[in-house]
Design a protein around this motif. Structure first.
Motif, mmCIF file in Angstrom:
data_model
loop_
_atom_site.group_PDB
_atom_site.id
_atom_site.type_symbol
_atom_site.label_atom_id
_atom_site.label_comp_id
_atom_site.label_asym_id
_atom_site.label_seq_id
_atom_site.Cartn_x
_atom_site.Cartn_y
_atom_site.Cartn_z
ATOM 1 N N THR A 80 47.501 26.649 42.519
ATOM 2 C CA THR A 80 47.245 27.457 41.330
ATOM 3 C C THR A 80 47.126 28.908 41.753
ATOM 4 O O THR A 80 46.471 29.206 42.749
ATOM 5 N N TRP A 81 47.768 29.798 40.999
ATOM 6 C CA TRP A 81 47.630 31.208 41.330
ATOM 7 C C TRP A 81 47.741 32.039 40.062
ATOM 8 O O TRP A 81 48.204 31.567 39.025
ATOM 9 N N GLY A 82 47.265 33.268 40.170
ATOM 10 C CA GLY A 82 47.248 34.117 38.993
ATOM 11 C C GLY A 82 47.656 35.539 39.301
ATOM 12 O O GLY A 82 47.688 35.964 40.458
ATOM 13 N N ARG A 85 31.123 37.949 35.750
ATOM 14 C CA ARG A 85 30.686 36.800 36.556
ATOM 15 C C ARG A 85 31.572 35.578 36.347
ATOM 16 O O ARG A 85 31.652 34.709 37.219
ATOM 17 N N ARG A 86 32.242 35.495 35.197
ATOM 18 C CA ARG A 86 33.113 34.351 34.946
ATOM 19 C C ARG A 86 34.332 34.344 35.855
ATOM 20 O O ARG A 86 35.007 33.320 36.004
ATOM 21 N N ASP A 138 37.431 38.945 28.992
ATOM 22 C CA ASP A 138 37.360 37.764 28.130
ATOM 23 C C ASP A 138 38.654 36.961 28.210
ATOM 24 O O ASP A 138 38.640 35.732 28.357
ATOM 25 N N HIS A 139 39.772 37.659 28.095
ATOM 26 C CA HIS A 139 41.064 36.963 28.133
ATOM 27 C C HIS A 139 41.347 36.406 29.532
ATOM 28 O O HIS A 139 41.876 35.293 29.667
ATOM 29 N N GLY A 163 40.351 30.535 33.761
ATOM 30 C CA GLY A 163 39.343 29.495 33.870
ATOM 31 C C GLY A 163 38.631 29.582 35.206
ATOM 32 O O GLY A 163 38.532 30.639 35.823
ATOM 33 N N GLU A 164 38.166 28.478 35.685
ATOM 34 C CA GLU A 164 37.476 28.450 36.970
ATOM 35 C C GLU A 164 38.425 28.212 38.128
ATOM 36 O O GLU A 164 38.055 28.350 39.281
ATOM 37 N N GLY A 165 39.655 27.814 37.839
ATOM 38 C CA GLY A 165 40.586 27.516 38.917
ATOM 39 C C GLY A 165 40.278 26.164 39.534
ATOM 40 O O GLY A 165 39.327 25.482 39.158
#
Length: 220
Positions: free
Chosen positions: A74-76, A181-182, A137-138, A144-146
């Protein structure tokens, strides 16, 4: 001697190396300092660096190097400037699982002085803060948390990171978004290259994804 860098998708690396040899004559391939080094008899050279901040320590074979450039599980990609943001989550096949591009108005600088300048600066700072909060937020929703596993074994038996985040835009803006923090689990997996992009749009995000997954080759 001047240098330039080109981004070559892994699936095109072997052909790129063949073309380099065709242009410059017999070429020696070595692995030096975690990268593939091509040195031609005419004096030209090229240095190929894996994406996702990886070092390469395998055989000096472009096909093997290309395999080692495979994406994490998974990568972003996260791009942020005052004029907008773009975020995408991808899987190991480079398929875009989810993405979002957005713009928020942040006023430019003013030449006014005194109290007017101070009010304008406060308004501008508030607009920037709200824009970064919206981007966070987006990003939190898309990324997500990955995955829960930090590392996995690749097809060659190597121990590689299971996720990575490539970022770009304005450094202060990116830092402001990642302070959320998310997104804490993604801050620890930021990798090169830094992407110096203009205000993010869909086409900018598409180009950034292509660059992020490519082998970076420096010529000269």
């Amino acid at each position: 001697m001047s240098t330039r860098t080109v981004a070559v998708p892994p699936e095109r690396l072997a052909r790129w190396c063949d073309n380099f040899t065709t242009r410059h004559g017999p070429t020696t391939l070595d692995v030096v300092d975690g990268r593939l080094l091509l040195t031609a008899d005419d004096g030209e050279s090229a240095s190929a660096v894996l994406p996702f901040g990886r070092r390469y320590d395998g055989a000096p074979d472009p096909a093997v190097v290309a395999d080692a450039a495979a994406a994490p599980l998974t990568w972003g990609v996260l791009l942020v400037r005052k004029g907008g943001f773009a975020v995408a989550l991808l899987d190991t096949t480079d398929h875009v699982v989810a993405s979002k591009v957005g713009q928020r108005h942040v006023q430019g600088r003013t030449k006014a002085g005194g109290q007017s300048q101070q009010r304008f600066a406060r308004r501008r700072d508030n607009q920037a803060r709200q824009a970064y909060e919206a981007a966070a937020d987006h990003a939190a929703r898309i990324l997500g948390e990955g995955p829960h596993h930090a590392r996995h074994t690749d097809q060659h038996g190597g121990n590689v990171a299971s996720r990575a985040l490539v970022v770009g835009g304005d450094r202060q803006a990116v830092d402001a978004v990642l302070d959320d923090r998310r997104l804490a689990t993604w801050r620890d997996v930021i990798v090169d290259p830094w992407l110096p992009v203009p205000d993010p749009r869909r086409s900018v995000l598409d180009d950034a994804i292509a660059t992020a997954r490519s082998v970076q080759i420096t010529l000269g």
